[in-house]
Design a protein around this motif. Sequence first.
Motif, PDB file in Angstrom:
ATOM      1  N   ALA A  36      -3.154  -2.415   2.068  1.00  0.00           N
ATOM      2  CA  ALA A  36      -4.528  -2.368   1.545  1.00  0.00           C
ATOM      3  C   ALA A  36      -4.012  -3.723   0.430  1.00  0.00           C
ATOM      4  CB  ALA A  36      -4.740  -1.515   0.159  1.00  0.00           C
ATOM      5  N   PRO A  37      -4.705  -4.175   0.113  1.00  0.00           N
ATOM      6  CA  PRO A  37      -4.614  -5.807  -0.466  1.00  0.00           C
ATOM      7  C   PRO A  37      -3.562  -5.605  -1.645  1.00  0.00           C
ATOM      8  CG  PRO A  37      -6.736  -6.096   0.183  1.00  0.00           C
ATOM      9  CD  PRO A  37      -6.566  -4.327  -0.054  1.00  0.00           C
ATOM     10  N   LYS A  38      -2.487  -6.606  -2.191  1.00  0.00           N
ATOM     11  CA  LYS A  38      -1.728  -6.307  -3.099  1.00  0.00           C
ATOM     12  C   LYS A  38      -2.388  -6.205  -4.503  1.00  0.00           C
ATOM     13  CE  LYS A  38       1.766  -9.196  -1.629  1.00  0.00           C
ATOM     14  NZ  LYS A  38       3.120 -10.428  -1.464  1.00  0.00           N
ATOM     15  N   GLU A  39      -3.882  -6.763  -4.870  1.00  0.00           N
ATOM     16  CA  GLU A  39      -4.411  -6.130  -5.545  1.00  0.00           C
ATOM     17  C   GLU A  39      -5.205  -4.760  -5.897  1.00  0.00           C
ATOM     18  OE1 GLU A  39      -7.497  -8.558  -3.059  1.00  0.00           O
ATOM     19  OE2 GLU A  39      -5.067  -9.014  -3.681  1.00  0.00           O
ATOM     20  N   ILE A  40      -4.963  -4.053  -4.927  1.00  0.00           N
ATOM     21  CA  ILE A  40      -5.802  -2.838  -5.698  1.00  0.00           C
ATOM     22  C   ILE A  40      -4.130  -1.802  -5.440  1.00  0.00           C
ATOM     23  CG2 ILE A  40      -6.880  -1.008  -4.020  1.00  0.00           C
ATOM     24  CD1 ILE A  40      -8.391  -3.340  -2.359  1.00  0.00           C
ATOM     25  N   SER A  41      -4.749  -1.526  -6.557  1.00  0.00           N
ATOM     26  CA  SER A  41      -3.651  -0.433  -6.809  1.00  0.00           C
ATOM     27  C   SER A  41      -3.747   0.945  -5.563  1.00  0.00           C
ATOM     28  CB  SER A  41      -3.549   0.446  -8.333  1.00  0.00           C
ATOM     29  OG  SER A  41      -3.268  -1.116  -8.825  1.00  0.00           O
ATOM     30  N   VAL A  42      -2.907   1.607  -5.247  1.00  0.00           N
ATOM     31  CA  VAL A  42      -2.891   2.410  -4.561  1.00  0.00           C
ATOM     32  C   VAL A  42      -1.301   3.646  -5.196  1.00  0.00           C
ATOM     33  CG1 VAL A  42      -2.586   4.015  -2.432  1.00  0.00           C
ATOM     34  CG2 VAL A  42      -3.464   1.362  -2.650  1.00  0.00           C
ATOM     35  N   HIS A  43      -2.291   4.684  -5.374  1.00  0.00           N
ATOM     36  CA  HIS A  43      -0.902   5.778  -6.010  1.00  0.00           C
ATOM     37  C   HIS A  43      -1.436   6.953  -5.824  1.00  0.00           C
ATOM     38  CE1 HIS A  43       0.078   2.441  -9.207  1.00  0.00           C
ATOM     39  NE2 HIS A  43      -1.234   2.618  -9.381  1.00  0.00           N
TER      40      HIS A  43
END
Length: 64
Positions: A36-43
């Motif tokens: 995912a792009p850096k601006e999309i948080s993935v947790h």
Amino acid sequence: MLVLSRQKDESIIIGDDVEVTIVDVRGDKVRLGITAPKEISVHRREVYEAIQREKKEKQAQKNQ
């Protein structure tokens, strides 16, 4: 909820920018690779919920 069946090394695409790939399947555990792009948080959900609780606590303290 959309439910999909995927096998190892297969992917799904979310929008135009997020790809989720099945990296490994062992018993009842599935390993996912997420691009995912850096601006999309993935947790993981539990981490996301902890972040949200912390934000609410900080906002509550700020409003006192």
